[in-house]
Motif scaffolding. Structure first.
Motif, PDB file in Angstrom:
ATOM      1  N   VAL A  27       0.865  -1.182   0.000  1.00 49.90           N
ATOM      2  CA  VAL A  27       0.000   0.000   0.000  1.00 49.90           C
ATOM      3  C   VAL A  27       0.900   1.231   0.000  1.00 49.90           C
ATOM      4  O   VAL A  27       1.892   1.287   0.735  1.00 49.90           O
ATOM      5  N   TRP A  28       0.538   2.203  -0.838  1.00 52.31           N
ATOM      6  CA  TRP A  28       1.270   3.465  -0.944  1.00 52.31           C
ATOM      7  C   TRP A  28       0.330   4.628  -0.698  1.00 52.31           C
ATOM      8  O   TRP A  28      -0.846   4.590  -1.070  1.00 52.31           O
ATOM      9  N   TRP A  29       0.856   5.683  -0.108  1.00 50.22           N
ATOM     10  CA  TRP A  29       0.147   6.940   0.102  1.00 50.22           C
ATOM     11  C   TRP A  29       0.634   7.925  -0.946  1.00 50.22           C
ATOM     12  O   TRP A  29       1.836   8.133  -1.105  1.00 50.22           O
ATOM     13  N   LEU A  30      -0.300   8.508  -1.684  1.00 48.78           N
ATOM     14  CA  LEU A  30       0.014   9.528  -2.681  1.00 48.78           C
ATOM     15  C   LEU A  30      -0.426  10.865  -2.122  1.00 48.78           C
ATOM     16  O   LEU A  30      -1.623  11.098  -1.936  1.00 48.78           O
ATOM     17  N   GLY A  31       0.510  11.735  -1.840  1.00 49.48           N
ATOM     18  CA  GLY A  31       0.192  13.038  -1.270  1.00 49.48           C
ATOM     19  C   GLY A  31       0.330  14.146  -2.282  1.00 49.48           C
ATOM     20  O   GLY A  31       0.549  13.919  -3.468  1.00 49.48           O
ATOM     21  N   ASP A  32       0.248  15.376  -1.810  1.00 50.44           N
ATOM     22  CA  ASP A  32       0.285  16.520  -2.712  1.00 50.44           C
ATOM     23  C   ASP A  32       1.698  16.999  -2.999  1.00 50.44           C
ATOM     24  O   ASP A  32       1.884  17.997  -3.652  1.00 50.44           O
ATOM     25  N   GLY A  33       2.698  16.318  -2.538  1.00 49.88           N
ATOM     26  CA  GLY A  33       4.074  16.654  -2.850  1.00 49.88           C
ATOM     27  C   GLY A  33       5.010  15.510  -2.501  1.00 49.88           C
ATOM     28  O   GLY A  33       6.221  15.661  -2.491  1.00 49.88           O
ATOM     29  N   CYS A  34       4.401  14.371  -2.208  1.00 50.10           N
ATOM     30  CA  CYS A  34       5.178  13.231  -1.751  1.00 50.10           C
ATOM     31  C   CYS A  34       4.399  11.947  -2.004  1.00 50.10           C
ATOM     32  O   CYS A  34       3.173  11.946  -2.042  1.00 50.10           O
ATOM     33  N   VAL A  35       5.123  10.855  -2.170  1.00 51.28           N
ATOM     34  CA  VAL A  35       4.526   9.525  -2.252  1.00 51.28           C
ATOM     35  C   VAL A  35       5.391   8.621  -1.381  1.00 51.28           C
ATOM     36  O   VAL A  35       6.621   8.751  -1.370  1.00 51.28           O
ATOM     37  N   ALA A  36       4.742   7.751  -0.597  1.00 48.00           N
ATOM     38  CA  ALA A  36       5.492   6.905   0.334  1.00 48.00           C
ATOM     39  C   ALA A  36       4.766   5.592   0.561  1.00 48.00           C
ATOM     40  O   ALA A  36       3.535   5.545   0.587  1.00 48.00           O
ATOM     41  N   PRO A  37       5.544   4.510   0.760  1.00 47.57           N
ATOM     42  CA  PRO A  37       4.902   3.241   1.100  1.00 47.57           C
ATOM     43  C   PRO A  37       4.362   3.317   2.522  1.00 47.57           C
ATOM     44  O   PRO A  37       4.928   4.014   3.374  1.00 47.57           O
ATOM     45  N   TYR A  38       3.258   2.620   2.765  1.00 47.70           N
ATOM     46  CA  TYR A  38       2.697   2.579   4.114  1.00 47.70           C
ATOM     47  C   TYR A  38       3.614   1.764   5.009  1.00 47.70           C
ATOM     48  O   TYR A  38       3.998   0.651   4.676  1.00 47.70           O
ATOM     49  N   MET A  39       3.951   2.331   6.121  1.00 43.96           N
ATOM     50  CA  MET A  39       4.755   1.644   7.122  1.00 43.96           C
ATOM     51  C   MET A  39       3.992   1.680   8.430  1.00 43.96           C
ATOM     52  O   MET A  39       3.541   2.737   8.860  1.00 43.96           O
ATOM     53  N   GLU A  40       3.852   0.531   9.044  1.00 44.40           N
ATOM     54  CA  GLU A  40       3.196   0.454  10.343  1.00 44.40           C
ATOM     55  C   GLU A  40       4.034   1.207  11.360  1.00 44.40           C
ATOM     56  O   GLU A  40       5.262   1.132  11.349  1.00 44.40           O
ATOM     57  N   ALA A  41       3.370   1.952  12.242  1.00 39.33           N
ATOM     58  CA  ALA A  41       4.103   2.637  13.303  1.00 39.33           C
ATOM     59  C   ALA A  41       4.689   1.579  14.218  1.00 39.33           C
ATOM     60  O   ALA A  41       3.973   0.760  14.768  1.00 39.33           O
ATOM     61  N   GLY A  42       5.971   1.561  14.343  1.00 31.27           N
ATOM     62  CA  GLY A  42       6.627   0.562  15.170  1.00 31.27           C
ATOM     63  C   GLY A  42       8.112   0.804  15.212  1.00 31.27           C
ATOM     64  O   GLY A  42       8.605   1.861  14.827  1.00 31.27           O
ATOM     65  N   GLU A  43       8.820  -0.172  15.670  1.00 26.95           N
ATOM     66  CA  GLU A  43      10.267  -0.073  15.777  1.00 26.95           C
ATOM     67  C   GLU A  43      10.926  -0.304  14.424  1.00 26.95           C
ATOM     68  O   GLU A  43      10.433  -1.079  13.610  1.00 26.95           O
TER      69      GLU A  43
END
Length: 139
Positions: A95-111
């Motif tokens: 899963v990827w997040w497409l933003g208004d100036g950035c794109v990033a893979p979804y990473m679970e909040a964790g260590e």
């Protein structure tokens, strides 16, 4: 706030109506274009083009590819922010997040070093508003 997945092949309402300040490409975004699922999703790591003072000839095709190739739209949080599932290429299944100036893979909040989050983990977090995006979701 619960989020619903889009029907397969569906578009969020705001997909076709990008705000001009959200689309940083010399070539206009065509939200009505047929998405090319067989073309590979073009990235393997986060890209923040809003800080990348770039050559339009080099970056416009990549930017358009991120939004049109190798992924299925899952839903969105607000204007200019969308979630996609990569279905082709090395990122298939992520899963990827497409933003208004950035794109990033979804990473679970964790260590650091924790296993990558899968689709089910993302969906559960999205449904429960557990994630960095929760404070930015429009109601």
């Amino acid at each position: 706030m619960s989020h619903a997945l889009l029907p397969l092949g569906g578009f969020p309402e705001n997909w076709q109506n990008w705000k001009a300040d959200c689309w940083l490409s010399a070539e206009p975004f065509d939200g009505t274009a047929v998405r090319k699922f067989t073309e590979p999703f073009p990235l393997e790591e986060e890209w923040q083009w809003e800080y990348d003072y770039y050559d339009h000839a080099e970056h416009s095709p990549l930017l358009h590819g991120i939004y049109q190739h190798g992924s299925v739209l899952l839903g969105g949080n607000r204007d200019c922010e969308f979630w996609v599932l990569a279905v082709t290429g090395p990122q298939r299944g992520r899963v990827w997040w497409l933003g208004d100036g950035c794109v990033a893979p979804y990473m679970e909040a964790g260590e650091e070093g924790d296993p990558e989050a899968d689709f089910v983990t993302w969906f559960q977090d999205w449904q429960a508003d557990r994630g960095w995006w929760a404070e930015h979701v429009d109601g």
